[in-house]
Design an enzyme around this catalytic site. Structure first.
Site, mmCIF file in Angstrom:
data_model
loop_
_atom_site.group_PDB
_atom_site.id
_atom_site.type_symbol
_atom_site.label_atom_id
_atom_site.label_comp_id
_atom_site.label_asym_id
_atom_site.label_seq_id
_atom_site.Cartn_x
_atom_site.Cartn_y
_atom_site.Cartn_z
ATOM 1 C CB ILE A 137 26.393 23.650 49.517
ATOM 2 C CG1 ILE A 137 25.525 25.464 47.909
ATOM 3 C CG2 ILE A 137 25.847 22.792 49.215
ATOM 4 C CD1 ILE A 137 24.879 24.426 47.182
ATOM 5 C CG ASP A 202 35.094 28.897 39.345
ATOM 6 O OD1 ASP A 202 35.779 29.346 40.256
ATOM 7 O OD2 ASP A 202 33.599 28.427 39.134
ATOM 8 C CE LYS A 206 34.045 26.978 42.327
ATOM 9 N NZ LYS A 206 33.026 28.228 41.717
ATOM 10 N N GLY A 303 28.519 35.182 46.651
ATOM 11 C CA GLY A 303 27.830 36.021 47.570
ATOM 12 C C GLY A 303 28.511 36.567 48.855
HETATM 13 P P1 NAP Z 1 37.561 40.177 46.079
HETATM 14 O O1 NAP Z 1 36.081 40.660 46.510
HETATM 15 O O2 NAP Z 1 38.556 41.307 45.190
HETATM 16 O O3 NAP Z 1 38.601 41.019 48.006
HETATM 17 C C1 NAP Z 1 40.092 40.742 47.644
HETATM 18 C C2 NAP Z 1 40.074 41.339 48.766
HETATM 19 O O4 NAP Z 1 42.152 41.505 49.472
HETATM 20 C C3 NAP Z 1 40.259 43.059 49.014
HETATM 21 O O5 NAP Z 1 39.972 43.274 49.821
HETATM 22 C C4 NAP Z 1 42.089 43.618 48.699
HETATM 23 O O6 NAP Z 1 42.178 44.750 49.104
HETATM 24 C C5 NAP Z 1 42.534 42.326 49.061
HETATM 25 N N1 NAP Z 1 43.958 42.036 48.429
HETATM 26 C C6 NAP Z 1 43.661 41.234 47.084
HETATM 27 N N2 NAP Z 1 44.965 40.772 46.751
HETATM 28 C C7 NAP Z 1 46.267 41.539 47.573
HETATM 29 C C8 NAP Z 1 47.274 41.095 47.568
HETATM 30 N N3 NAP Z 1 48.478 41.187 47.013
HETATM 31 N N4 NAP Z 1 47.835 42.098 48.973
HETATM 32 C C9 NAP Z 1 46.903 42.844 50.292
HETATM 33 N N5 NAP Z 1 45.752 42.468 50.091
HETATM 34 C C10 NAP Z 1 45.048 42.034 48.701
HETATM 35 O O7 NAP Z 1 38.011 38.834 46.692
HETATM 36 P P2 NAP Z 1 36.301 38.189 46.622
HETATM 37 O O8 NAP Z 1 35.369 37.920 46.443
HETATM 38 O O9 NAP Z 1 35.936 38.335 48.791
HETATM 39 O O10 NAP Z 1 37.238 36.816 46.715
HETATM 40 C C11 NAP Z 1 38.638 36.436 48.083
HETATM 41 C C12 NAP Z 1 38.499 34.862 47.381
HETATM 42 O O11 NAP Z 1 37.342 34.236 48.151
HETATM 43 C C13 NAP Z 1 39.266 34.129 46.650
HETATM 44 O O12 NAP Z 1 39.864 32.867 46.500
HETATM 45 C C14 NAP Z 1 37.191 33.552 45.465
HETATM 46 O O13 NAP Z 1 37.665 32.554 45.104
HETATM 47 C C15 NAP Z 1 37.136 33.100 47.074
HETATM 48 N N6 NAP Z 1 35.619 32.839 46.659
HETATM 49 C C16 NAP Z 1 35.079 34.176 46.348
HETATM 50 C C17 NAP Z 1 33.513 33.607 46.539
HETATM 51 C C18 NAP Z 1 32.067 34.960 46.262
HETATM 52 O O14 NAP Z 1 30.791 35.241 46.081
HETATM 53 N N7 NAP Z 1 32.532 36.647 45.759
HETATM 54 C C19 NAP Z 1 32.823 32.753 46.745
HETATM 55 C C20 NAP Z 1 33.518 31.775 46.740
HETATM 56 C C21 NAP Z 1 35.126 31.448 47.010
HETATM 57 P P3 NAP Z 1 41.181 45.962 48.436
HETATM 58 O O15 NAP Z 1 40.332 45.415 49.107
HETATM 59 O O16 NAP Z 1 42.060 47.125 49.376
HETATM 60 O O17 NAP Z 1 41.231 45.665 47.240
HETATM 61 N N1 HSE Z 2 32.874 33.168 39.488
HETATM 62 C C1 HSE Z 2 31.962 31.862 40.537
HETATM 63 C C2 HSE Z 2 31.021 31.726 40.201
HETATM 64 C C3 HSE Z 2 32.504 32.447 41.924
HETATM 65 O O1 HSE Z 2 30.340 32.037 39.019
HETATM 66 O O2 HSE Z 2 29.821 30.766 40.652
HETATM 67 C C4 HSE Z 2 32.378 32.053 43.108
HETATM 68 O O3 HSE Z 2 33.393 30.943 43.292
#
Ligand code: NAP
Ligand code: HSE
Length: 429
Positions: A137, A202, A206, A303
């Protein structure tokens, strides 16, 4: 034209989507950025051997952060690795070297946003963080740009998908919190350690970001009062429904006469309010502006592709600023002194569920306490309790200030006819 070179920190859930969009929408992105060709130069990961769900040339992957943040070829760093301290250090270093930054990291922006934005301003760089709140959003740009002409007085958000999924299931199936949490974990919707989601942290992070932007005042995480959903019972939800309410974990930020309050708490939301119909993992942010009135923004809060959409939109914004020579303009800077509301200034309706002795005069004693603290009642319902000799009393108050409600509850704790104060919820709508 020289390609715009991008470095990614992270190739997980979000990073994968970022690569997919940059690669898959290249032609559209070029049209939207005066023909900029976007090229991914390096991607930092933790595990070089890991199987990836998107095709990337293996030569792009590195496990050395310097290959991205100290790479003189890279113009823009996209941080999608998460965590706080390392991400902070990498972003500050990238900014120090004159690179623009896009991040999806709400934990980082809620805790260190002012430091990062100050460094960006010092270096004439952009830092955009649209994906940090409510994933897909575009609420941050809406608050900064869309509402720049208005004075926002209230922001209410369902900004955590995990808790909204749990509460929706509890409401729709009459299930208990622990059972739904377990099911959500088994299905991968909730994390193995769900504390940050279910205890409201969390959402609080936000809301720190949204209230800072909405009220032009530097709100800290510690200013947000936080209560999660782990104490919400199926009985609360059932009684709420009977009276026309859904329980939602709401972030509520209010501003009146330049005094603000920000909280996250399970709230009884009237079914006529659009937030009550936001179900499952969806997010929504309701914004009230003095001039515009009521608005609401709805969509996926997390997502791969929804979140990546916001990240790449930020990338487009950075590129456009580079092309126009207006990077690091500090389009948002809090300019109002932060003044927090006192308990006397925070007003809302309340829902209370009390277990009381089932005998004459009890209701009179209870209403006498409300009247003593000038809290007026909207409705009172009494149910016999099938399982024990108590009666259950459900009370909805009219608007009352929190100091008065705290006094009422303290008095109820001392009142012999009240066996227990089962639940107290704020009411909205
Ligand atoms: P994730 O799936 O855990 O991916 C993290 C990535 O960063 C992986 O590729 C990991 O490497 C790499 N990584 C982590 N720590 C590292 C380190 N110390 N050195 C080098 N590489 C490292 O996380 P995500 O869900 O994509 O979330 C990423 C960010 O977006 C977070 O801040 C989260 O709060 C935010 N976010 C996520 C979502 C969601 O839907 N997931 C939504 C909004 C915001 P490997 O692949 O080799 O393990
Ligand atoms: N843990 C979070 C949620 C992911 O459930 O909304 C997105 O920030």
């Amino acid at each position: 034209m020289k390609p715009i070179k991008v470095g990614l920190l992270g190739l997980g859930t979000v990073g994968t989507g970022v690569v997919r969009i940059i690669e898959g929408h290249q032609e559209d992105l070029q049209r939207k950025t005066a023909s900029a060709q976007i090229s991914i130069e390096k991607i930092l990961v933790q595990n070089l051997e890991k199987e990836r769900t998107v095709y990337v040339n293996r030569d792009l992957l590195t496990d050395q952060a310097e290959d991205v943040i100290a790479n003189s070829e890279i113009d823009i760093v996209i941080e999608v690795m998460g965590g706080v301290e390392l991400a902070r250090a990498y972003i500050l270093e990238a900014l120090e070297r004159g690179k623009h930054v896009v991040t999806a990291n709400k934990d980082l922006m809620a805790l260190h946003g002012p430091e990062i934005l100050a460094k960006a301003a010092e270096k004439g760089c952009d830092v955009f963080y649209e994906a940090s709140v409510a994933g897909g959003i575009p609420i941050i740009r809406t608050l900064i740009d869309g509402f720049s002409s208005d004075r926002i007085t209230k922001i209410m958000g369902i900004v955590n998908g995990t808790t909204n999924y749990i509460l929706t299931k509890m409401s729709q199936e009459g299930a208990a919190y622990a059972d739904v949490l377990k099911e959500a974990q088994d299905l991968g919707y909730a994390e193995a350690d769900p504390t940050s989601d279910v205890e409201g942290l969390d959402a609080a992070r936000k809301m720190t970001i949204l209230s800072t932007l909405g009220f032009n005042s530097s709100v800290d995480l510690k200013d947000v009062e936080v209560k999660g959903i782990s104490q919400v019972t199926k009985e609360d939800i059932a009684y709420g429904k009977q009276l026309g309410y859904e329980v939602k974990l709401l972030g509520i930020a209010e501003s009146q006469d330049d005094h603000i309050s920000v909280s996250v708490q399970p709230t009884m939301v009237k079914k006529s309010h659009p937030l009550s119909a936001v179900n499952g993992v969806f997010n929504a942010v309701y914004v009230y502006g003095e001039a515009v009135g009521e608005t609401m923004f709805y969509g996926p809060g997390a997502g791969t592709m929804p979140t990546a959409t916001s990240v790449v939109a930020d990338l487009v914004a950075v590129i456009r600023n580079m092309q126009a020579g207006v990077s690091g303009r500090e389009i948002f800077k809090p300019y109002k002194e932060k003044k927090l509301k006192t308990d006397e200034q925070i007003s809302s309706k309340y829902f209370l569920l009390l277990h009381v002795d089932d005998k004459a005069g009890v209701l009179a004693k209870i209403t006498q306490v409300f009247s003593q603290y000038d809290v007026s009642l909207e409705s009172v319902l009494q149910h016999p309790n099938q399982h024990n000799p108590d009666a259950e009393i459900i009370i909805i108050t009219h608007g009352a200030n929190r100091a008065s409600m705290n006094n009422v509850i303290a008095e109820f704790d001392r009142l012999d006819v009240i066996r227990s104060i089962k639940s107290v919820y704020r009411v909205e709508g």
